[in-house]
Design an enzyme around this catalytic site. Structure first.
Site, PDB file in Angstrom:
ATOM      1  N   LYS A   1     123.890  69.109  17.949  1.00 27.98           N
ATOM      2  CA  LYS A   1     124.893  69.496  18.931  1.00 27.98           C
ATOM      3  C   LYS A   1     126.235  69.515  18.218  1.00 27.98           C
ATOM      4  CE  LYS A   1     127.499  68.102  22.977  1.00 27.98           C
ATOM      5  NZ  LYS A   1     127.967  66.955  23.776  1.00 27.98           N
TER       6      LYS A   1
ATOM      7  N   GLY B   1     128.624  72.650  21.959  1.00 29.81           N
ATOM      8  CA  GLY B   1     129.036  71.478  22.717  1.00 29.81           C
ATOM      9  C   GLY B   1     130.078  71.752  23.768  1.00 29.81           C
TER      10      GLY B   1
END
Length: 316
Positions: A184, A210
């Site tokens: 992420k 993200g």
């Protein structure tokens, strides 16, 4: 509850062998952790929120992410959060935040949230001892965690919180581990995401944007999904953006532009307190943050309300 926990413990123990089958191609809201007026965990409010969220077209949920105030929770509280979400939705993916500053504590945490029902573990880069966090330290940390974890793990690069960017070559090396399925990327550096995608091509390694603010740009260089705070309160719109980008729809750019301001407002501009304020406005429970995070003042609320009004959300 015990029956569900036992079922998902069994599932988690076999998930490692099937890690390549965990698709992250979709939207995951990083759900806020509900507290009552005494700053105690309020699981009844979480169940109420889940009754709304599980009707949205999310691929799953991120529990105990940065927006979940995970650093302020005990391990027992973390497990209760995951257990409750799993009880309320037995089907969707749960990305469970399991990072800690030491490798030993991280291994303990990921093992416990796996028992509680998490599908994957989200592991941030240790950061308190920044001067010692070399590429070699990161590689050893994540390798040992992945070796020990009963569920697949996702690397979590969040330089805005940690003050560190994991080196791209280290991520590329870690992508070869059978139990590390993705990263992420929360820094918004699209060039960096493109480098990761290029260096991990063919490794069955997935990139998550993200933020909703840079979804289209991220997908254009190889991201497959998003963990987006805005999805908590504009779930249909963020999921629509994902679908439009994936299908190549021309109107995806217009929708991306529309979501930038409200997403920035509930993240970088007003933080978790801002996200919880908007949750309260749309019929979810936001409630207070756990100290020392402060509630918004009246001036901040007015500015945030104006931003949200521009996308059709009324905040009183």
């Amino acid at each position: 509850m015990m029956r569900i926990t036992r079922i998902h413990t069994a599932i988690s123990l076999c998930t490692r062998a099937m890690s390549s089958r965990v698709s992250l191609s979709g939207v995951f809201p990083p759900i806020p952790t509900p507290f009552d007026s005494s700053e105690e965990l309020d699981l009844a409010k979480l169940r109420g929120n889940m009754s709304i969220w599980k009707g949205k077209p999310y691929l799953g949920y991120t529990v105990l992410g940065s927006n979940g105030e995970f650093q302020y929770l005990s391990l027992a509280e973390k497990c209760k959060m995951v257990e409750t979400v799993r009880e309320e939705d037995t089907e969707k993916i749960i990305i469970g935040g399991a990072g800690a500053e030491s490798t030993k504590l991280t291994i303990e945490c990921v093992g416990e949230i796996a028992k509680a029902g998490a599908t994957t573990g989200l592991i941030y880069t240790p950061c308190f001892y920044k001067g010692s966090m070399s590429g070699a330290a990161f590689k050893e940390h994540f390798t040992r965690v992945a070796d020990a974890s009963p569920i697949p793990i996702i690397l979590y690069n969040v330089p805005g919180n940690t003050g560190l960017d994991m080196p791209v070559p280290v991520i590329a090396d870690l992508a070869s581990h059978e139990n590390i399925i993705g990263v992420k990327e929360s820094g918004g550096n699209v060039v960096r995401m493109g480098q990761i995608a290029h260096l991990t091509a063919g490794k069955d390694f997935q990139i998550l944007a993200g933020s909703a603010s840079f979804m289209k740009a991220s997908y254009s260089v190889g991201a497959v999904g998003a963990v987006a705070a805005l999805a908590n309160v504009m779930g249909d719109e963020v999921c629509k953006l994902h679908d439009q980008i994936v299908s190549g729809a021309d109107e995806s750019l217009e929708l991306q532009y529309r979501l930038i301001a409200p997403n920035t407002a509930v993240t970088a501009q007003f933080g978790i307190a801002g996200l919880k304020f908007v949750c309260d406005a749309v019929g979810l429970y936001g409630g207070p943050c756990r100290s020392p995070i402060q509630a918004l003042n009246s001036e901040q609320k007015a500015v945030l309300a104006k931003i949200m009004a521009d996308v059709g959300i009324t905040c009183s």
